[in-house]
Design a protein around this motif. Structure first.
Motif, PDB file in Angstrom:
ATOM      1  N   ALA A 138       0.746  -1.220  -0.096  1.00 14.81           N
ATOM      2  CA  ALA A 138      -0.013  -0.132   0.098  1.00 14.81           C
ATOM      3  C   ALA A 138       0.832   1.197  -0.007  1.00 14.81           C
ATOM      4  O   ALA A 138       0.371   2.428  -0.017  1.00 14.81           O
ATOM      5  CB  ALA A 138      -1.092  -0.101   1.275  1.00 14.81           C
ATOM      6  N   GLY A 139       2.222   1.188   0.101  1.00 15.41           N
ATOM      7  CA  GLY A 139       3.052   2.244   0.138  1.00 15.41           C
ATOM      8  C   GLY A 139       3.797   2.597   1.280  1.00 15.41           C
ATOM      9  O   GLY A 139       4.286   3.790   1.629  1.00 15.41           O
ATOM     10  N   GLY A 140       3.604   1.725   2.385  1.00 12.23           N
ATOM     11  CA  GLY A 140       4.480   1.652   3.222  1.00 12.23           C
ATOM     12  C   GLY A 140       4.196   2.918   4.384  1.00 12.23           C
ATOM     13  O   GLY A 140       4.735   3.692   4.818  1.00 12.23           O
ATOM     14  N   THR A 141       2.478   3.247   4.514  1.00  8.31           N
ATOM     15  CA  THR A 141       2.313   4.400   5.260  1.00  8.31           C
ATOM     16  C   THR A 141       2.591   3.969   6.494  1.00  8.31           C
ATOM     17  O   THR A 141       2.939   5.042   7.388  1.00  8.31           O
ATOM     18  CB  THR A 141       0.660   4.611   4.813  1.00  8.31           C
ATOM     19  N   LEU A 142       2.453   2.952   7.101  1.00  7.17           N
ATOM     20  CA  LEU A 142       2.786   2.743   8.393  1.00  7.17           C
ATOM     21  C   LEU A 142       4.341   2.049   8.635  1.00  7.17           C
ATOM     22  O   LEU A 142       4.547   1.303   7.518  1.00  7.17           O
ATOM     23  CB  LEU A 142       1.948   1.470   9.055  1.00  7.17           C
ATOM     24  N   ASP A 143       4.969   1.979   9.375  1.00  2.00           N
ATOM     25  CA  ASP A 143       6.387   1.488   9.554  1.00  2.00           C
ATOM     26  C   ASP A 143       6.446   0.377  10.793  1.00  2.00           C
ATOM     27  O   ASP A 143       7.535  -0.012  10.822  1.00  2.00           O
ATOM     28  CB  ASP A 143       7.290   2.531   9.657  1.00  2.00           C
ATOM     29  N   ALA A 144       5.204   0.187  11.274  1.00  2.00           N
ATOM     30  CA  ALA A 144       5.555  -0.734  12.373  1.00  2.00           C
ATOM     31  C   ALA A 144       4.041  -1.332  12.765  1.00  2.00           C
ATOM     32  O   ALA A 144       2.925  -0.565  12.643  1.00  2.00           O
ATOM     33  CB  ALA A 144       6.036  -0.380  13.787  1.00  2.00           C
ATOM     34  N   PRO A 145       3.764  -2.574  13.368  1.00  2.00           N
ATOM     35  CA  PRO A 145       2.518  -2.977  13.604  1.00  2.00           C
ATOM     36  C   PRO A 145       1.994  -1.965  14.676  1.00  2.00           C
ATOM     37  O   PRO A 145       2.628  -1.400  15.446  1.00  2.00           O
ATOM     38  CB  PRO A 145       2.823  -4.392  14.316  1.00  2.00           C
ATOM     39  N   ASP A 164      -0.775   7.349   9.388  1.00  2.00           N
ATOM     40  CA  ASP A 164      -0.329   8.407   8.674  1.00  2.00           C
ATOM     41  C   ASP A 164      -1.166   8.299   7.371  1.00  2.00           C
ATOM     42  O   ASP A 164      -0.714   7.491   6.508  1.00  2.00           O
ATOM     43  CB  ASP A 164       1.052   8.275   8.287  1.00  2.00           C
ATOM     44  N   VAL A 165      -1.728   9.388   7.220  1.00  2.00           N
ATOM     45  CA  VAL A 165      -2.523   9.629   5.646  1.00  2.00           C
ATOM     46  C   VAL A 165      -2.199  10.986   5.293  1.00  2.00           C
ATOM     47  O   VAL A 165      -1.690  12.050   5.781  1.00  2.00           O
ATOM     48  CB  VAL A 165      -4.121   9.695   6.036  1.00  2.00           C
TER      49      VAL A 165
ATOM     50  N   ARG B  71       4.675  11.476   4.299  1.00  2.00           N
ATOM     51  CA  ARG B  71       3.143  11.193   4.741  1.00  2.00           C
ATOM     52  C   ARG B  71       2.800  11.911   6.023  1.00  2.00           C
ATOM     53  O   ARG B  71       1.682  12.208   6.245  1.00  2.00           O
ATOM     54  CB  ARG B  71       3.015   9.780   4.836  1.00  2.00           C
ATOM     55  N   ARG B  72       3.618  11.886   7.064  1.00  2.07           N
ATOM     56  CA  ARG B  72       3.259  12.386   8.367  1.00  2.07           C
ATOM     57  C   ARG B  72       3.446  13.956   8.336  1.00  2.07           C
ATOM     58  O   ARG B  72       2.989  14.445   9.510  1.00  2.07           O
ATOM     59  CB  ARG B  72       4.429  12.118   9.350  1.00  2.07           C
ATOM     60  N   ALA B  73       4.006  14.729   7.415  1.00  2.00           N
ATOM     61  CA  ALA B  73       4.214  16.258   7.737  1.00  2.00           C
ATOM     62  C   ALA B  73       3.013  16.885   7.845  1.00  2.00           C
ATOM     63  O   ALA B  73       2.937  17.799   8.681  1.00  2.00           O
ATOM     64  CB  ALA B  73       4.890  16.725   6.621  1.00  2.00           C
ATOM     65  N   GLY B  74       2.092  16.369   7.485  1.00  2.00           N
ATOM     66  CA  GLY B  74       0.612  17.157   7.512  1.00  2.00           C
ATOM     67  C   GLY B  74       0.086  17.284   9.081  1.00  2.00           C
ATOM     68  O   GLY B  74      -0.635  18.136   9.551  1.00  2.00           O
ATOM     69  N   GLY B  75       0.539  16.142   9.694  1.00  2.00           N
ATOM     70  CA  GLY B  75       0.308  16.124  11.384  1.00  2.00           C
ATOM     71  C   GLY B  75       1.261  16.673  12.221  1.00  2.00           C
ATOM     72  O   GLY B  75       1.040  16.560  13.404  1.00  2.00           O
ATOM     73  N   TYR B  76       2.397  17.211  11.683  1.00  2.00           N
ATOM     74  CA  TYR B  76       3.218  17.870  12.531  1.00  2.00           C
ATOM     75  C   TYR B  76       2.717  19.077  13.082  1.00  2.00           C
ATOM     76  O   TYR B  76       2.135  20.073  12.436  1.00  2.00           O
ATOM     77  CB  TYR B  76       4.621  18.153  11.562  1.00  2.00           C
ATOM     78  N   GLU B  77       3.049  19.305  14.485  1.00  2.00           N
ATOM     79  CA  GLU B  77       2.544  20.382  15.247  1.00  2.00           C
ATOM     80  C   GLU B  77       3.529  21.202  15.642  1.00  2.00           C
ATOM     81  O   GLU B  77       4.520  20.610  16.536  1.00  2.00           O
ATOM     82  CB  GLU B  77       1.596  19.909  16.462  1.00  2.00           C
ATOM     83  N   ILE B  90      11.722  10.028  13.826  1.00  2.00           N
ATOM     84  CA  ILE B  90      11.352   9.312  12.788  1.00  2.00           C
ATOM     85  C   ILE B  90      12.688   8.548  12.173  1.00  2.00           C
ATOM     86  O   ILE B  90      12.519   7.244  12.360  1.00  2.00           O
ATOM     87  CB  ILE B  90      10.723  10.083  11.656  1.00  2.00           C
ATOM     88  N   ALA B  91      13.757   9.226  12.182  1.00  2.00           N
ATOM     89  CA  ALA B  91      15.097   8.515  11.493  1.00  2.00           C
ATOM     90  C   ALA B  91      15.620   7.414  12.514  1.00  2.00           C
ATOM     91  O   ALA B  91      15.686   6.384  12.055  1.00  2.00           O
ATOM     92  CB  ALA B  91      15.877   9.479  11.330  1.00  2.00           C
ATOM     93  N   ARG B  92      15.657   7.809  13.834  1.00  2.00           N
ATOM     94  CA  ARG B  92      15.993   6.888  14.852  1.00  2.00           C
ATOM     95  C   ARG B  92      15.235   5.612  15.095  1.00  2.00           C
ATOM     96  O   ARG B  92      15.617   4.565  15.040  1.00  2.00           O
ATOM     97  CB  ARG B  92      16.199   7.493  16.285  1.00  2.00           C
ATOM     98  N   ASN B  93      13.805   5.795  14.997  1.00  2.00           N
ATOM     99  CA  ASN B  93      12.981   4.658  15.244  1.00  2.00           C
ATOM    100  C   ASN B  93      12.985   3.859  14.007  1.00  2.00           C
ATOM    101  O   ASN B  93      12.982   2.582  14.145  1.00  2.00           O
ATOM    102  CB  ASN B  93      11.558   5.233  15.623  1.00  2.00           C
ATOM    103  N   ARG B  94      12.910   4.404  12.885  1.00  2.00           N
ATOM    104  CA  ARG B  94      13.086   3.510  11.640  1.00  2.00           C
ATOM    105  C   ARG B  94      14.313   2.873  11.624  1.00  2.00           C
ATOM    106  O   ARG B  94      14.125   1.673  11.073  1.00  2.00           O
ATOM    107  CB  ARG B  94      12.794   4.488  10.432  1.00  2.00           C
ATOM    108  N   ALA B  95      15.489   3.390  11.876  1.00  2.00           N
ATOM    109  CA  ALA B  95      16.742   2.712  11.740  1.00  2.00           C
ATOM    110  C   ALA B  95      16.583   1.252  12.863  1.00  2.00           C
ATOM    111  O   ALA B  95      16.998   0.405  12.689  1.00  2.00           O
ATOM    112  CB  ALA B  95      17.732   3.581  12.074  1.00  2.00           C
ATOM    113  N   ILE B  96      15.984   1.801  14.029  1.00  2.00           N
ATOM    114  CA  ILE B  96      15.896   0.504  14.767  1.00  2.00           C
ATOM    115  C   ILE B  96      14.997  -0.508  14.415  1.00  2.00           C
ATOM    116  O   ILE B  96      15.432  -1.657  14.808  1.00  2.00           O
ATOM    117  CB  ILE B  96      15.419   1.427  16.555  1.00  2.00           C
TER     118      ILE B  96
END
Lengths: 238, 194
Positions: A138-145, A164-165, B71-77, B90-96
């Motif tokens: 679906a484009g990897g909108t989520l990155d974890a369960p 994330d939408v 994708r998440r930028a719209g939700g940034y406060e 985001i970078a650290r969590n994705r790398a982990i």
């Protein structure tokens, strides 16, 4: 769990040292306990000062073009076909990864209390939980369960974190039972919560698949999912 | 395209530029996204490389990171988190996540990136809250050396208890107890100062 133990668990989770059942326990608390979630947030803010100490390193110059090329762009027709394929796959059963996380969430005993004392208030039905596994196609909108909890007493469905939408789109939740037909539960609201209308609550049961799709604001105009399915997982009774 | 004007070097201006780029990216502005990439790629790649261990893996992860940011930028406060903290988290969590999914490749690559860890605070330091930083460092100084070092190693390496115990050659229980006692003391110290 004492306040100290809870705070330490939040710190361990924010630091990222947990795995397996301990991580599952922290994830479960993150959903169930806003105080714990705030505590994790506070630890993250404290540790964030260390980000300044990561050195800067230039990535390959070609990466910029690769990333810009990978942005979702105007391939709407393709999305529709992909959604249909995904729904077929989803109807066939929830993914193994989601089942694994769910098992970890459920099998980890939260407390060492003996099971002997009678449960108070048996009238309140046990909540249903699901680990929603991201669908990479679906484009990897989520990155974890993503953990989901349905409180049968209040009819509230809560996700552990935001879906994330893209800007101007909404996350819509669906149930898929034995007939494989997705039926809407409604659009996810603020606080990653959705109050399920009373007549739809009966559809939420153990074994039923919960799915999230990306839709126009207000939800799918057709009554069926029109956007990509970003996560799915089967519900289980706790 | 507005790449950094030479006159804006103060931390506040850098921060404002980042916030602007994130918010515009949230409106699906590709030029703003490209600007954001150019402003932050070296910082975020440093984080990914340190945790993933090899350039190849870190570049794959970095691509994921920027797609997540898109994708998440719209939700940034802007009021809730500093822009660099939001991006770096985001970078650290994705790398982990990548490390957890690729334990063998991750372990092999660590040495290659070891020197990335303890670089001096750089330009991005100005984007962070200096006051917060002083408090954490002050409290860390009060910990026993093994507690302090393992908590730092865990943060910079994105490693689990098991990996930490393995590297230090101590039993898992010892490692857990070091970090837990350290976290407890940090918590008390940070609370006292508040």
């Amino acid at each position: 769990m004492t306040p100290e133990e809870r705070s330490v668990l939040a710190g361990e989770f924010a630091l990222g040292v947990l795995d397996g059942p301990e991580r599952a326990q922290a994830l479960r608390l993150l959903v169930a306990d806003p105080g714990f979630a705030r505590e994790v947030e506070r630890w993250r803010e404290h540790f964030a000062v260390w980000f300044a100490e990561f050195g800067e390193v230039e990535p390959d110059p070609g990466l910029e073009e690769r990333i810009l090329g990978a942005l979702p762009g105007g391939a709407a027709n393709d999305d529709a076909g992909r959604a249909v394929r995904l729904w077929r796959a989803v109807a066939g059963g929830a993914s193994l990864a989601a089942a694994g996380l769910l098992a970890a969430l459920l099998l980890q005993p939260e407390r060492a209390a003996p099971p002997a004392p009678p449960r108070p208030a048996p009238a309140a039905p046990a909540p249903l939980v699901a680990a929603l596994d991201p669908t990479p196609d679906a484009g990897g909108t989520l990155d974890a369960p993503l953990a989901a909890v349905f409180d049968r007493a209040t009819g509230t469905l809560t996700l552990a974190s935001a879906v994330d939408v893209p800007a101007g789109r909404a996350a819509e939740l669906w149930t898929i039972a034995g007939d494989g037909v997705p039926r809407s539960l409604g659009v996810l609201g603020t606080g990653n919560r959705l109050t399920v209308r009373p007549e739809a609550r009966g559809r939420l049961a153990a074994g039923v698949v919960l799915a999230v799709s990306v839709e126009p604001p207000g939800g799918s105009p057709t009554g069926s999912p029109t956007g990509p399915v970003v996560a799915t997982g089967a519900l289980s009774a706790v | 395209m507005a790449s950094a004007p030479a006159s804006t070097t103060a931390p506040d201006a850098a921060r404002a530029r980042l916030v602007e780029a994130i918010v515009a990216t949230g409106g699906e502005d590709r030029a703003a996204f490209q600007r954001l990439y150019r402003l932050t790629r070296a910082k975020l790649f440093g984080i990914c490389l340190r945790i993933c261990g090899t350039r190849e893996a870190a570049e794959d992860v970095l691509q994921d990171v920027y797609l997540i940011i898109w994708r998440r930028a719209g939700g940034y406060e802007p009021g809730r988190a500093s822009p660099i903290t939001w991006l770096a988290t985001i970078a650290r969590n994705r790398a982990i996540d990548w490390r957890r999914a690729n334990p063998v490749r991750a372990a092999a690559g660590v040495e290659e990136a070891a020197d990335v860890a303890d670089a001096r605070p750089d330009a991005a330091a100005g984007m962070l809250d200096a006051e917060e930083g002083r408090r954490l460092h002050l409290c860390l100084d009060q910990l026993e050396p093994p507690q302090r070092e393992t908590i730092r190693t865990a943060f910079f390496g994105g490693v689990t208890y098991a990996e930490l115990a393995d590297r230090r050659g101590v039993p898992l229980g010892t490692m857990k107890s070091w970090i837990r006692r350290g976290l407890l003391r940090l918590r008390d110290c940070l609370r006292d100062d508040a």
